[in-house]
Scaffold this active site. Structure first.
Site, PDB file in Angstrom:
ATOM      1  CB  ILE A   5      50.884  49.522 -17.814  1.00  0.00           C
ATOM      2  CG1 ILE A   5      50.029  49.590 -16.468  1.00  0.00           C
ATOM      3  CG2 ILE A   5      52.330  50.111 -16.659  1.00  0.00           C
ATOM      4  CD1 ILE A   5      50.010  48.218 -15.648  1.00  0.00           C
ATOM      5  CB  SER A   6      47.344  53.428 -16.464  1.00  0.00           C
ATOM      6  OG  SER A   6      46.749  54.449 -17.575  1.00  0.00           O
ATOM      7  CB  ALA A   7      49.597  56.264 -12.173  1.00  0.00           C
ATOM      8  NE  ARG A  42      50.689  49.800 -11.861  1.00  0.00           N
ATOM      9  CZ  ARG A  42      51.879  50.251 -12.119  1.00  0.00           C
ATOM     10  NH1 ARG A  42      52.477  50.922 -11.178  1.00  0.00           N
ATOM     11  NH2 ARG A  42      51.400  51.365 -13.139  1.00  0.00           N
TER      12      ARG A  42
END
Length: 306
Positions: free
Chosen positions: A101-103, A76
């Site tokens: 950006i999503s968790a 990530r």
């Protein structure tokens, strides 16, 4: 994207249902692990990519082996600028231009749901990623296929599309090379997918922004037996991460899985405006979320006392 008044109405029968208890739900409520305020899944924040993957596995969130292998292959940190935040914190991170950006626990939940429906028959799998953002999810999807298919990823913010390609190229340049499995484009997803030859062309579709409901243009893209994963619900309020499964007869079954809060599907211009007003957007999300979650807790409490 078109305004809601110009979106085609869904012409197939749709059945909604809730999934079985969510991933991670077996952990007792008294445990000391911090949990997401929306979905109640354990947060897996870590100091490194390896520790993040380990925590997601430990909490039962990264459960599908193919999804786990893909997530372990994609760091990530390649997709989160250092000045924006710690990539190994289990939280969404703002990217600019009204995007985020999503968790990790949300990304892996979506990845698991897609991996469950990888085609088992011989042949190549075709995947669509709508709203590529940082490029993280399309890289995960390309790794998920293990050379047995192609991913078309579309991002309608030009500079995000460019940075997404740069992010993927840091350690996965082969995915983008000529003949590689990943085609990452700048454009409007509904316009790019309008050609008739793309109707029923995709086995899997990931939508990285929220729709108010299941929409015909999305289900049109799925092959019979295909699956889309998308957040469904209102703008700037809690939504549901849903699977949208298209049967061999064309009927659609929608299953709710976890509570989430995504940015909405909208035009590039409207998204940029949301980015310019981000503090107001965040405040609105907090107010709406507090109201909805409080109502749900009250309803749950009422059911327990019946």
């Amino acid at each position: 994207s078109r305004s809601p008044s110009h979106r085609p109405r869904l012409s197939v029968w749709v059945c909604f249902r809730h999934a079985s208890p969510e991933m991670g739900a077996a952990m007792p409520r008294s445990d000391p692990v911090q949990r997401c305020r929306f979905c109640n899944l354990p947060l897996s924040s870590a100091e490194s990519h390896e520790e993040l993957c380990s925590n997601l596995r430990l909490h039962g969130i990264l459960g599908h082996e193919a999804a786990a292998a893909a997530y372990e292959a994609v760091d990530r940190a390649d997709f989160v600028p250092l000045e924006y935040g710690d990539p190994y914190v289990d939280a969404a991170i703002v990217l600019g231009a009204g995007a985020q950006i999503s968790a990790p626990h949300v990304h892996t939940s979506a990845l698991n749901l897609l991996a469950e429906r990888l085609p088992t028959a011989p042949g190549r799998c075709r995947v669509l990623d709508i709203g590529a953002g940082s490029g993280c999810m399309c890289a995960l999807l390309a790794c998920l296929l293990k050379g047995k298919g192609e991913v078309l990823a579309i991002e309608h913010i030009e500079e995000l599309a460019a940075s997404a390609r740069e992010n993927v190229a840091k350690h996965h340049g082969a995915l983008l090379a000529a003949g590689g499995p990943l085609d990452l484009r700048w454009g409007d997803a509904q316009e790019v997918t309008e050609p008739e030859e793309l109707a029923g062309a995709f086995d899997l579709v990931h939508c990285g922004a929220a729709l108010p409901d299941v929409e015909a243009w999305l289900t049109r893209l799925l092959r019979p037996g295909g699956r889309a994963v998308a957040p469904l619900g209102p703008t700037d309020a809690p939504q549901w991460l849903c699977t949208i499964d298209k049967g061999e007869d064309g009927c659609v079954v929608v299953t709710r899985h976890i509570r989430v809060l995504y940015v909405p599907v909208t035009s590039a211009a409207a998204q940029r405006q949301r980015g310019d007003e981000w503090d107001e957007v965040v405040d609105r999300c907090r107010r709406n979320s507090d109201l909805v979650l409080a109502q749900e807790r009250s309803q749950d409490a009422g059911e327990l006392h019946r």
